[in-house]
Scaffold this motif. Structure first.
Motif, PDB file in Angstrom:
ATOM      1  N   HIS A 184       0.839  -1.207   0.000  1.00 27.17           N
ATOM      2  CA  HIS A 184       0.000   0.000   0.000  1.00 27.17           C
ATOM      3  C   HIS A 184       0.865   1.244   0.000  1.00 27.17           C
ATOM      4  O   HIS A 184       2.067   1.182   0.275  1.00 27.17           O
ATOM      5  N   THR A 224      -3.282 -11.895  -7.626  1.00 24.87           N
ATOM      6  CA  THR A 224      -3.843 -12.788  -6.616  1.00 24.87           C
ATOM      7  C   THR A 224      -4.590 -13.916  -7.294  1.00 24.87           C
ATOM      8  O   THR A 224      -5.565 -13.670  -7.996  1.00 24.87           O
ATOM      9  N   LYS A 276      -3.682  -1.761 -11.383  1.00 21.66           N
ATOM     10  CA  LYS A 276      -5.065  -1.578 -11.848  1.00 21.66           C
ATOM     11  C   LYS A 276      -5.854  -2.842 -11.505  1.00 21.66           C
ATOM     12  O   LYS A 276      -5.260  -3.901 -11.288  1.00 21.66           O
ATOM     13  N   PRO A 277      -7.195  -2.737 -11.475  1.00 21.74           N
ATOM     14  CA  PRO A 277      -8.004  -3.902 -11.054  1.00 21.74           C
ATOM     15  C   PRO A 277      -7.665  -5.174 -11.813  1.00 21.74           C
ATOM     16  O   PRO A 277      -7.561  -6.244 -11.214  1.00 21.74           O
ATOM     17  N   GLU A 278      -7.438  -5.082 -13.139  1.00 26.80           N
ATOM     18  CA  GLU A 278      -7.171  -6.319 -13.889  1.00 26.80           C
ATOM     19  C   GLU A 278      -5.791  -6.877 -13.541  1.00 26.80           C
ATOM     20  O   GLU A 278      -5.591  -8.093 -13.480  1.00 26.80           O
ATOM     21  N   GLU A 279      -4.840  -5.991 -13.235  1.00 27.72           N
ATOM     22  CA  GLU A 279      -3.527  -6.473 -12.803  1.00 27.72           C
ATOM     23  C   GLU A 279      -3.621  -7.114 -11.415  1.00 27.72           C
ATOM     24  O   GLU A 279      -2.991  -8.128 -11.140  1.00 27.72           O
ATOM     25  N   GLU A 280      -4.437  -6.491 -10.584  1.00 28.84           N
ATOM     26  CA  GLU A 280      -4.639  -7.030  -9.233  1.00 28.84           C
ATOM     27  C   GLU A 280      -5.156  -8.467  -9.296  1.00 28.84           C
ATOM     28  O   GLU A 280      -4.713  -9.345  -8.573  1.00 28.84           O
ATOM     29  N   ALA A 281      -6.087  -8.690 -10.244  1.00 24.95           N
ATOM     30  CA  ALA A 281      -6.657 -10.032 -10.392  1.00 24.95           C
ATOM     31  C   ALA A 281      -5.582 -11.028 -10.806  1.00 24.95           C
ATOM     32  O   ALA A 281      -5.575 -12.176 -10.367  1.00 24.95           O
ATOM     33  N   ASN A 309      -0.823   6.487  -7.942  1.00 23.20           N
ATOM     34  CA  ASN A 309      -1.734   5.779  -8.838  1.00 23.20           C
ATOM     35  C   ASN A 309      -0.994   4.825  -9.765  1.00 23.20           C
ATOM     36  O   ASN A 309      -1.499   3.751 -10.087  1.00 23.20           O
TER      37      ASN A 309
END
Lengths: 496, 179
Positions: free
Chosen positions: B115, B172, B164-169, B159
């Motif tokens: 974070h 994990t 980004k959300p798709e990278e986060e997916a 930022n």
């Protein structure tokens, strides 16, 4: 199939139990021997007769017992003169018991009891067969029922014998050090009356009056009690230590009274630490620990260290490391690299300066307090800052510098097969291994002294731990940094 | 020695500089710290002076002088400190470098970032500056603290550091399906 030859011994003990009365009489006769003037022949009869009889009977029983498993039944033949055959049809086999009493356990044999349907007499007892045979008999007999398919339990990946735990606990014991220290402190005072200062007299008044034999007794009893306590602690903690494969990683079980079952997720192990103290070094043992950001203890996440083995032999260490890091085999190809040639010197100078700095500060503060309190400190402690203070603190600083020199000289590192490894030590040894794929950051730093000598330090941080390789030639430091970042970029992910 | 290029660490000029206004922030906080330290030391020396064979006023002045020594150090080094700071966001890593005498460069893989904080002190707020603090799973502490970024630049850095959300997916893995 014959029984296991060692079953003769259990047979003898079992027979002797029948003759218990005889032996009690023999013992009683021996005790009353002087008063009653009983003849030796009596003793011979009461004691030797049952023993010889047991041995002969047990031998005959061994020779005359045959067991076989046919497709239809389990068959036991016994007897030489009165022959007897007992059969339990396979379809009637109700239960197969495997039991071991204490003696059987020591000898490594198992008693097998095959129970057929029906009342007494429908069972076969094999008083002692080898462990393997016992399990195969059970497998063959119970396996015929589809509901009871025999499955051999998975052998553990690693286990510690009781002997090894006891041995390691003896080595771990520090009572010997305490005793040596006490002897060292006491010797001058025991031998030389004039050496006693008032302070020592006050402290050891009682003990210096004990005679030397009392002292020796005290020291030996400290040693023995220490050893017993340490063995007890070792067994309490590590009895039955074993590592098994678990769907989520490795399951480590140990403990005598409190049974600890710890499941380590192998992907979360951040470091393996192999340490070897002086005694462990002499007797070729190692303590192997794992460090994880999260060690799961019965599903709860707790961070900390856990033992992979408190006492592994030379040969077991690579296997244990490979359990956690399968890539360790490739890493073995890598070449161990030394630090900068100047590293021991820089380390020693740094240690010397930092250790010598403390007495200077103490001296300065004491003088300041002394001045502020108009000499009360000096009058209370007249001998605090005389020549001896400087000799002792200078000597300590030199000693620390020497130790640091020797230690730094033995440091090696390597980066191969995705693992970063660091080791040091000639007398006592330590090695750290971490997977580069879980790297959190790399740091390259230079102190003014390092800059002067064109060296630098590289630190690799992993979740919850780090490996710091200090004082490398600048090229090696940057090379290590680039290698680590390169390997890391091939393994995207948080690494946690 | 100071001007010599260092092969081990990246040169600060090769990285992105931080805002020059940070020197004011550092000086101001050094002044506040020095005032506090000087007051304490002067008070102590004022009380203890006679015992050390000095008059109270002379002792208090000496205490004051000692208290301001760190400020002198800050004033002398603030430019060097500013020049030593640099950071850069590459494809794979965040690089940060700092330190005048003890020099450090840290390389944080971008996907290791857990974070990111943006902090603003009172003086920062006056100057429109902000501090970006980057955390990884390495230890409990912050890994990199980049001071003196204009607020907009700080937000932009944050930022781009966070996936980004798709990278986060992709980072994990999905939980196993329930039986």
């Amino acid at each position: 199939m014959r029984l296991h030859p060692l079953s003769i011994i259990t047979g003898i003990f079992a027979m002797l139990r029948q003759f218990l009365g005889f032996i009690v009489v023999a013992v009683a006769l021996a005790l009353m021997g002087e008063r009653e003037r009983s003849s030796p022949i009596d003793l011979l009869f009461w004691f030797v007769f049952p023993v010889v009889l047991s041995i002969v009977a047990s031998g005959i029983s061994y020779l005359s017992t045959h067991f076989q498993l046919t497709p239809e039944a389990a068959i036991l033949d016994t007897g030489i003169i009165w022959k007897r055959r007992r059969m339990v049809p396979r379809a009637r086999v109700q239960e197969v018991h495997l039991t071991q009493n204490f003696i059987q356990r020591v000898l490594g044999i198992v008693e097998v009891k095959i129970e057929g349907a029906g009342s007494t007499g429908s069972e076969i007892t094999l008083s002692g067969v080898g462990q393997e045979d016992a399990e195969s008999i059970r497998a063959q007999l119970t396996g015929s029922h589809p509901a009871f398919v025999y499955q051999r339990p998975e052998p553990p990946e690693y286990s510690l014998s009781v002997g090894r735990i006891v041995w390691a606990s003896l080595l771990e014991n520090r009572a010997l050090l305490v005793v040596v220290g006490l002897v060292g402190v006491m010797m001058p005072f025991l031998e030389n009356d004039r050496a006693r200062s008032r302070l020592v007299d006050l402290l050891f008044k009682a003990s210096s009056q004990i005679d030397p034999r009392g002292w020796a007794f005290l020291l030996v009893s400290i040693l023995v009690v220490g050893w017993i306590a340490s063995v007890a602690m070792g067994l309490w903690q590590f009895y039955g230590f074993e590592i098994k494969k678990h769907p989520k990683g490795l399951q480590i079980t140990h403990g005598l009274v409190n049974l600890v079952t710890r499941v380590i997720s192998v992907r979360r192990v951040q470091q393996v630490i192999v340490a070897q103290g002086l005694l462990y070094r002499i007797f070729r043992l190692h303590s192997v620990r794992v460090k994880a950001a999260g060690v799961e203890v019965s599903e709860k996440v707790v961070s900390g260290q856990g033992f992979l083995s408190p006492a592994a032999t030379d040969g077991e260490v690579p296997d244990l490391v490979r359990l956690v890091f399968p890539e360790a085999e490739e890493a073995d190809v890598g070449e161990w690299r030394p630090l900068s040639r100047l590293a021991p010197w820089i380390g020693a100078v740094g240690t010397l300066l930092s250790v010598a700095f403390l007495p200077l500060v103490a001296w300065f503060l004491a003088n300041l307090i002394d001045a502020a309190t108009e000499g009360t400190l000096r009058s209370r402690l007249p001998a605090l800052f005389d020549e001896r203070f400087w000799y002792v603190s200078g000597g300590l600083a030199l000693l620390a510098a020497l130790v640091s020199f020797g230690r730094t000289r033995t440091i090696r590192y390597r980066q191969a097969g995705g693992l970063l490894q660091w080791r040091r030590g000639q007398v006592s040894r330590l090695s750290l291994t971490s997977p580069v794929s879980r790297l959190q950051f790399v740091e390259v730093s230079q102190s003014p002294l390092e800059r002067w000598f064109r060296t630098a330090s590289t630190t690799c941080a992993f979740p919850g731990t780090e490996i710091s390789i200090e004082i490398l030639p600048t090229e090696a430091a940057t090379e290590l940094r680039d290698q680590c970042l390169d390997v890391r970029s091939q393994h995207p992910g948080r690494g946690v | 020695m100071e001007t010599q290029a260092l092969p081990a660490l990246p040169d600060a000029s090769a990285l992105r500089p931080i805002h020059p206004g940070i020197r004011k922030v550092w000086l101001a906080s050094a002044v506040v710290g020095a005032l506090f330290l000087a007051a304490v030391l002067a008070g102590f020396c004022f009380l203890m002076g006679p015992r050390l064979g000095l008059t109270r006023v002379a002792a208090a002045l000496i205490g004051l002088g000692i208290g301001f020594l760190p400020l002198l150090r800050s004033v002398l080094l603030v430019d060097q400190q500013y020049k030593a700071w640099g950071y850069l966001l590459t494809d794979h890593e965040l690089v940060a470098r700092w330190g005048v005498f003890w020099r450090t460069a840290r390389y944080v893989p971008r996907d290791a970032v857990q974070h990111v904080d943006i902090n603003q002190g009172p003086i920062d707020r006056q100057l429109g500056l902000a501090q970006v603090v980057v955390f990884t799973a390495a230890t409990g502490n912050a890994v990199v603290t980049i001071p003196g970024l204009p607020h907009a630049e700080a937000q932009e850095l944050r930022n781009s550091l966070l996936p980004k959300p798709e990278e986060e997916a992709a980072l994990t893995p999905p939980p196993p399906p329930l039986p």
